[in-house]
Write a protein that holds these residues in place. Structure first.
Motif, short mmCIF file in Angstrom:
data_model
loop_
_atom_site.label_atom_id
_atom_site.label_comp_id
_atom_site.label_asym_id
_atom_site.label_seq_id
_atom_site.Cartn_x
_atom_site.Cartn_y
_atom_site.Cartn_z
N SER A 146 39.67 -27.91 24.02
CA SER A 146 39.14 -26.99 23.02
C SER A 146 38.65 -25.71 23.66
CB SER A 146 38.01 -27.63 22.24
OG SER A 146 38.45 -28.82 21.66
N ILE B 120 41.51 -23.52 24.98
CA ILE B 120 42.29 -22.83 23.94
C ILE B 120 41.42 -21.83 23.18
CG2 ILE B 120 43.72 -23.14 21.90
CD1 ILE B 120 44.26 -26.00 22.93
N ALA B 121 40.13 -22.18 22.99
CA ALA B 121 39.27 -21.32 22.17
C ALA B 121 38.90 -20.02 22.90
CB ALA B 121 38.01 -22.07 21.77
N THR C 279 42.06 -29.04 17.06
CA THR C 279 42.26 -27.94 16.10
C THR C 279 40.94 -27.56 15.44
OG1 THR C 279 44.45 -28.82 15.63
CG2 THR C 279 43.59 -27.17 14.11
N VAL D 179 38.69 -25.86 17.96
CA VAL D 179 39.15 -24.52 18.37
C VAL D 179 38.88 -23.50 17.27
CG1 VAL D 179 41.24 -23.16 18.74
CG2 VAL D 179 40.85 -25.20 20.08
N GLY E 275 36.35 -20.90 18.47
CA GLY E 275 36.99 -19.62 18.70
C GLY E 275 36.23 -18.51 17.97
#
Lengths: 301, 231
Positions: free
Chosen positions: A79, A82-83, A146, A149, A153
């Motif tokens: 996480s 990707i974030a 998901t 993130v 994010g």
């Protein structure tokens, strides 16, 4: 201790006696609560050795707890990795000079910050189940990551934005005086400095992510993280409460280590002479009047 | 438009009721955590070492435990094991009430730590001279704290407290794991049954939370500006 004494005078003999009295009363009340909980658990046999014995047994750890912990760390690690870039892009997008970029990015960030992570995960789990051919083995991990993130994010976008805005204006002005373009200014001048300032805040965000992974085992998401992963263990020995306590201790230790690391980073960065003059760390400490500083960030989930 | 939202006609889907439950959970937990958080911050700055130690330990333990663990524990530990029942046994909704109140207890235990930390940073914004002047007037610790320092500290931390309360509102979804019928429980149920209008279901609930969060943020932001101590 001397800084502590702002709110009260150094205790004289009377105050000392009174503080002793308060101490004794407080310990008594605390002891009563602990005794009540202890005996309550004792009646149900929760302290019985048989329930706790599995935790000295290596196989318990290798079969149930460590795989669960590994999954938790995997979800948290993925996480944040990707974030981070997503957060950087969104954060820079919110600072854009073009209204048609700034506005929608602002909506996206605010939208995902307003929605509970649990809902995002439930939606992601269902979405992957209905509309994608992802293998059902790995689907829960996808759903968990998901959800994390999307939320983190957006949170990191705000952290990035605050980091960039906290840099002295001269930095951007000097770089445009050198003839750098806006993109070059951002990538070469502002971002590297902002990231350094933000590091402690990002490590603190890791604590939030780690705690949120615990949601991924619930409802229809079904990710085998530490709590859900220890389910079979409690089924085997009927030791739900001891397992919960052990799981909580694992989380607390991990998060305390992360928090320590964050404040160590912050001190290190504060001492570093390279930090640009006039730059403020993103989570700047206020004047120390009453206490030694630690992150009193109210925003954590 | 009406055909899109046909699935809402199902009498089992009490959308407003679910969000009303979310609001109730948030309201009671907010009040409870403000009170308990204030008591905690009082302990953390008090002249009694054992209280300071307790406050610090409590905050560190509860802040670093996932809320999920705390909520599961209220159900399994407090209710099943200790037999704590927070609802009257003879009411028809005894079970639901019990879990609703247990969830609130869990939220208070967790959220109070963040309230405490925000307030503690707020105490730092109060000039030292204020506390010194209060002591010079002969006020004791409790008076200094409650009459002079905390009121000013509260006024300066409305903004961080707003974040804490918004986080609390979103955290109430965790109550669904012990079966409290609030928004996320209904959503996970709908997601199971209404697979063809998945995105609509999600957007519906997302909109619900946005509608709840935005006014809260705006209102408290306005309050923060209003009561800010001009220094």
């Amino acid at each position: 201790m001397s800084t502590q004494a702002v709110l009260y005078d150094a205790p004289g003999p009377k105050a000392k006696a009174r503080n002793w009295l308060y101490s004794v009363l407080f310990v008594l009340v605390l002891a009563l609560v602990v005794y009540y909980v202890y005996t309550g658990f004792d009646e149900k046999g929760q302290w019985a050795g048989a329930l706790w014995k599995p935790f000295i047994d290596g196989s318990t750890w290798t079969q149930f707890l460590l795989p669960g912990l590994l999954n938790t760390l995997k979800a948290a690690g993925l996480s944040i990795v990707i974030a981070l870039p997503i957060g950087a892009l969104l954060g820079i997008g919110r600072l854009s000079d073009h209204k048609w970029i700034r506005m929608p990015v602002g909506w996206i960030v605010e939208f995902f910050r307003a929605i509970p992570v649990l809902l995002l995960m439930v939606f992601a789990a269902a979405f992957y189940a209905y509309y994608t051919g992802i293998d059902s083995e790995i689907r829960p991990l996808f759903a968990a990551v998901t959800g994390l993130v999307l939320y983190n994010g957006s949170v990191m976008a705000e952290v990035f934005r605050a980091g960039i805005l906290s840099l002295p204006r001269g930095q951007a002005e000097a770089s445009s005086a050198l003839g750098l373009r806006k993109t070059q200014t951002m990538v070469n001048i502002l971002l590297p400095q902002a990231v350094t300032l933000m590091l402690p805040a990002l490590v603190s965000q890791l604590v939030v992510i780690l705690k949120d992974t615990a949601l991924a085992g619930q409802l229809t998401i079904g990710f085998d993280e530490l709590i859900r992963g220890s389910g079979p263990l409690t089924g085997l020995y009927g030791n739900t409460i001891p397992t919960l306590i052990v799981v909580a201790i694992i989380f607390i230790v991990l998060n305390l280590l992360l928090t320590q690391f964050a404040s160590w980073l912050e001190n290190k960065l504060a001492r570093r002479k390279k930090a640009p003059k006039g730059a403020k760390p993103v989570m700047a400490a206020t004047a120390n009047v009453v206490l030694t500083r630690d992150d009193a960030s109210g925003g954590a989930v | 438009m009406s055909t899109l939202f046909d699935f809402l006609d199902n009498p089992n889907y009490d959308l407003l009721g679910a969000f009303w439950m979310t609001i109730k959970l948030t309201f009671f937990s907010a009040i409870g955590s403000l009170i308990w958080g204030t008591i905690l911050v009082g302990m953390r700055v008090s002249p009694v070492p054992i209280m300071r130690a307790f406050g610090t330990a409590y905050v560190n333990i509860f802040r670093n435990t996932p809320l999920t663990v705390i909520i599961v524990f209220t159900s399994l530990g407090l209710s099943s094991t200790l037999g704590i029942n927070l609802a009257s046994k003879d009411s028809t909704t005894s079970l639901e009430d019990n879990f609703f109140r247990l969830a609130i207890l869990g939220f208070i235990a967790y959220t109070a730590t963040f309230v405490c930390e925000s307030l503690r940073s707020g105490i730092n914004t109060v000039p030292v001279g204020q506390a010194e002047a209060a002591r010079a007037l002969g006020l004791g610790f409790f008076q200094v704290l409650t009459l002079i320092v905390l009121p000013q500290a509260f006024r300066s931390v409305i903004a961080p407290l707003t974040n804490v309360m918004i986080a609390l509102l979103k955290n109430t979804t965790v109550a669904s794991i012990i079966g409290v019928a609030e928004a996320s429980l209904l959503m996970s149920e709908m997601v199971e049954n209404e697979s063809d209008s998945l995105l609509l279901v999600f957007l519906l609930f997302a909109a619900g939370f946005v509608i709840l969060v935005l006014p809260l943020g705006l209102l408290l932001g306005w309050v923060a500006k209003k009561v800010e101590v001009k220094r």
